[in-house]
Design a protein around this motif. Structure first.
Motif, PDB file in Angstrom:
ATOM      1  N   LEU A   1       0.814  -1.226   0.000  1.00 44.81           N
ATOM      2  CA  LEU A   1       0.000   0.000   0.000  1.00 44.81           C
ATOM      3  C   LEU A   1       0.841   1.267   0.000  1.00 44.81           C
ATOM      4  O   LEU A   1       0.291   2.364  -0.126  1.00 44.81           O
ATOM      5  CB  LEU A   1      -0.918   0.009   1.228  1.00 44.81           C
ATOM      6  N   GLY A   2       2.176   1.128   0.188  1.00 46.18           N
ATOM      7  CA  GLY A   2       3.002   2.321   0.273  1.00 46.18           C
ATOM      8  C   GLY A   2       2.890   3.002   1.613  1.00 46.18           C
ATOM      9  O   GLY A   2       2.906   4.239   1.688  1.00 46.18           O
ATOM     10  N   GLY A   3       2.762   2.228   2.697  1.00 52.24           N
ATOM     11  CA  GLY A   3       2.590   2.797   4.022  1.00 52.24           C
ATOM     12  C   GLY A   3       3.819   2.621   4.882  1.00 52.24           C
ATOM     13  O   GLY A   3       4.897   2.264   4.412  1.00 52.24           O
ATOM     14  N   GLN A   4       3.655   2.907   6.187  1.00 58.14           N
ATOM     15  CA  GLN A   4       4.742   2.784   7.141  1.00 58.14           C
ATOM     16  C   GLN A   4       4.337   1.804   8.235  1.00 58.14           C
ATOM     17  O   GLN A   4       3.170   1.668   8.556  1.00 58.14           O
ATOM     18  CB  GLN A   4       5.092   4.139   7.777  1.00 58.14           C
ATOM     19  N   VAL A   5       5.352   1.153   8.831  1.00 59.15           N
ATOM     20  CA  VAL A   5       5.138   0.196   9.919  1.00 59.15           C
ATOM     21  C   VAL A   5       5.671   0.794  11.208  1.00 59.15           C
ATOM     22  O   VAL A   5       6.784   1.344  11.238  1.00 59.15           O
ATOM     23  CB  VAL A   5       5.854  -1.139   9.619  1.00 59.15           C
ATOM     24  N   SER A   6       4.887   0.708  12.283  1.00 59.23           N
ATOM     25  CA  SER A   6       5.328   1.201  13.581  1.00 59.23           C
ATOM     26  C   SER A   6       4.896   0.213  14.652  1.00 59.23           C
ATOM     27  O   SER A   6       3.795  -0.329  14.603  1.00 59.23           O
ATOM     28  CB  SER A   6       4.736   2.579  13.869  1.00 59.23           C
ATOM     29  N   PRO A   7       5.781  -0.063  15.660  1.00 60.14           N
ATOM     30  CA  PRO A   7       5.407  -0.990  16.735  1.00 60.14           C
ATOM     31  C   PRO A   7       4.430  -0.344  17.704  1.00 60.14           C
ATOM     32  O   PRO A   7       4.505   0.855  17.984  1.00 60.14           O
ATOM     33  CB  PRO A   7       6.749  -1.298  17.402  1.00 60.14           C
ATOM     34  N   ALA A   8       3.507  -1.166  18.235  1.00 58.46           N
ATOM     35  CA  ALA A   8       2.555  -0.702  19.244  1.00 58.46           C
ATOM     36  C   ALA A   8       2.316  -1.856  20.212  1.00 58.46           C
ATOM     37  O   ALA A   8       1.451  -2.691  19.997  1.00 58.46           O
ATOM     38  CB  ALA A   8       1.257  -0.249  18.611  1.00 58.46           C
ATOM     39  N   GLY A   9       3.113  -1.902  21.265  1.00 56.14           N
ATOM     40  CA  GLY A   9       3.003  -3.021  22.197  1.00 56.14           C
ATOM     41  C   GLY A   9       3.497  -4.305  21.551  1.00 56.14           C
ATOM     42  O   GLY A   9       4.617  -4.396  21.066  1.00 56.14           O
TER      43      GLY A   9
ATOM     44  N   VAL B   1       2.024  -5.689  18.845  1.00 59.19           N
ATOM     45  CA  VAL B   1       1.570  -5.745  17.457  1.00 59.19           C
ATOM     46  C   VAL B   1       2.320  -4.699  16.647  1.00 59.19           C
ATOM     47  O   VAL B   1       2.970  -3.796  17.181  1.00 59.19           O
ATOM     48  CB  VAL B   1       0.044  -5.503  17.357  1.00 59.19           C
ATOM     49  N   TRP B   2       2.188  -4.808  15.333  1.00 63.32           N
ATOM     50  CA  TRP B   2       2.821  -3.875  14.391  1.00 63.32           C
ATOM     51  C   TRP B   2       1.712  -3.211  13.572  1.00 63.32           C
ATOM     52  O   TRP B   2       0.927  -3.901  12.937  1.00 63.32           O
ATOM     53  CB  TRP B   2       3.804  -4.614  13.481  1.00 63.32           C
ATOM     54  N   ARG B   3       1.671  -1.882  13.600  1.00 60.17           N
ATOM     55  CA  ARG B   3       0.629  -1.150  12.898  1.00 60.17           C
ATOM     56  C   ARG B   3       1.118  -0.692  11.532  1.00 60.17           C
ATOM     57  O   ARG B   3       2.270  -0.286  11.382  1.00 60.17           O
ATOM     58  CB  ARG B   3       0.180   0.072  13.710  1.00 60.17           C
ATOM     59  N   VAL B   4       0.221  -0.749  10.555  1.00 60.61           N
ATOM     60  CA  VAL B   4       0.502  -0.228   9.210  1.00 60.61           C
ATOM     61  C   VAL B   4      -0.354   0.999   9.002  1.00 60.61           C
ATOM     62  O   VAL B   4      -1.575   0.963   9.170  1.00 60.61           O
ATOM     63  CB  VAL B   4       0.195  -1.292   8.130  1.00 60.61           C
ATOM     64  N   ARG B   5       0.294   2.121   8.655  1.00 68.52           N
ATOM     65  CA  ARG B   5      -0.406   3.395   8.485  1.00 68.52           C
ATOM     66  C   ARG B   5      -0.046   4.028   7.154  1.00 68.52           C
ATOM     67  O   ARG B   5       1.045   3.801   6.625  1.00 68.52           O
ATOM     68  CB  ARG B   5      -0.043   4.358   9.626  1.00 68.52           C
ATOM     69  N   LEU B   6      -0.955   4.844   6.650  1.00 70.50           N
ATOM     70  CA  LEU B   6      -0.731   5.646   5.441  1.00 70.50           C
ATOM     71  C   LEU B   6      -0.793   7.108   5.831  1.00 70.50           C
ATOM     72  O   LEU B   6      -1.652   7.522   6.596  1.00 70.50           O
ATOM     73  CB  LEU B   6      -1.791   5.332   4.381  1.00 70.50           C
ATOM     74  N   GLY B   7       0.066   7.928   5.268  1.00 69.91           N
ATOM     75  CA  GLY B   7       0.026   9.347   5.560  1.00 69.91           C
ATOM     76  C   GLY B   7       1.294   9.809   6.264  1.00 69.91           C
ATOM     77  O   GLY B   7       2.312   9.133   6.249  1.00 69.91           O
ATOM     78  N   PRO B   8       1.244  10.995   6.950  1.00 67.27           N
ATOM     79  CA  PRO B   8       0.039  11.814   7.181  1.00 67.27           C
ATOM     80  C   PRO B   8      -0.401  12.611   5.956  1.00 67.27           C
ATOM     81  O   PRO B   8       0.395  12.864   5.065  1.00 67.27           O
ATOM     82  CB  PRO B   8       0.479  12.740   8.317  1.00 67.27           C
TER      83      PRO B   8
END
Length: 328
Positions: free
Chosen positions: A283-291, A293-300
């Protein structure tokens, strides 16, 4: 004069030959059973078949990941095994209980179940997962590629080590996915979410477009025209009057992106970083750790229209739980 004939000689010769053949047969080695990775081949995919009027087409799909309900030991099965409608036989899958979060490794060895359930577990697999006695257990089924040591354990009727328990956040997301019917148990529902997903995206795009268009034009046009600065200076020249409105639209339009704030699209949360990286790359997003799990986000994104377009892209890729949030 005729010489005497010994009739016992041919019988002795036949007996000796038979004894030699038997001795050779005892010395020849017995066929060695196939072991190691070769024991999982050949892999059988099979032809399409029907269950209850629905057609299922088996396929060798490496990224299979679905939620649904399980049958527990309805058709037997030995060891820690399972029956599945479309995965290749054999294949290896991780089955997660959506009630306890417990995950085990199972070997799919047969076709089934011949009803609306997603998977059928052998009695041993159901016991290891803690589903014995459950009438309609909810599960997650994900195809994996385990090491040969764990494959050999399942082939010999043993158990592979249990996986790490699913984090509560991911477990809640999987239960919401099941309640929403995102993953279908038959081909008909499977097509419905895919066709229905672009509809919200199409309606969201027109809403954002008109809201963005009228803001700059009406607000920027009236403000420069009644400015008091051109009125006291008509005597020197009339040329400064048109020059004054030019900077006015830039100063009026500049604060508007800041007013909406930076926004991001929360695509999904994954239990492993590898799966999160794969989704982010797609998707062209970024990965960031959260506890855990690993979150995938687009943006900002600076505007709502940009965030809506990214949300439509995420949902079109199958992430129906994606949503817009304000950036941290």
């Amino acid at each position: 004069m005729r010489s005497p004939v010994n009739h016992a000689l041919p019988l002795a010769l036949v007996a000796a030959l038979a004894g030699g053949v038997a001795a050779y047969a005892k010395q020849s080695p017995a066929p060695v059973p196939v072991s190691g990775p070769a024991a999982d081949y050949p892999v059988v995919v099979g032809d399409p078949f029907q269950v209850g009027g629905a057609t299922f087409t088996p396929e060798d799909r490496l990224n299979y990941d679905a939620v649904g309900y399980a049958d527990v030991g309805a058709a037997g099965g030995t060891g820690i095994s399972a029956a599945h409608k479309t995965l290749p036989l054999p294949s290896y899958i991780e089955v997660t209980s959506l009630e306890s979060g417990k995950t085990i490794l199972v070997r799919a060895e047969r076709r089934g179940p011949m009803n609306d359930r997603l998977i059928e577990l052998s009695p041993g697999a159901a016991a290891q997962l803690g589903l014995a006695g459950s009438a309609r257990p909810a599960v997650r089924v994900r195809r994996v590629n385990p090491p040969e040591q764990e494959r050999a354990m399942l082939r010999s009727g043993g158990r592979a080590p249990e996986r790490m328990e699913t984090p509560k956040g991911l477990l809640d997301a999987l239960n919401r996915k099941l309640a929403a019917g995102t993953n279908a148990l038959s081909p008909k529902p499977a097509v419905a979410p895919a066709s229905a997903t672009p509809a919200p995206a199409a309606t969201a795009t027109p809403r954002s477009a008109p809201s963005a268009t009228p803001r700059p034009l009406p607000s920027a046009a009236p403000k420069p025209s009644p400015t008091p600065k051109p009125s006291p200076t008509p005597k020197p020249t009339a040329t400064p009057a048109p020059a004054a409105p030019a900077p006015a639209p830039t100063t009026a339009a500049a604060p508007r992106p800041a007013a909406t704030g930076s926004q991001i699209v929360q695509v999904a949360a994954f239990s492993t970083q590898d799966r999160a990286n794969a989704a982010a790359a797609k998707l062209g997003g970024q990965v960031s750790p959260a506890g855990r799990v690993w979150r995938v986000r687009l943006g900002p994104f600076a505007t709502r229209a940009q965030a809506d377009a990214a949300l439509a892209k995420a949902k079109g890729a199958g992430y129906s739980d994606a949503r817009i949030q304000r950036a941290d």
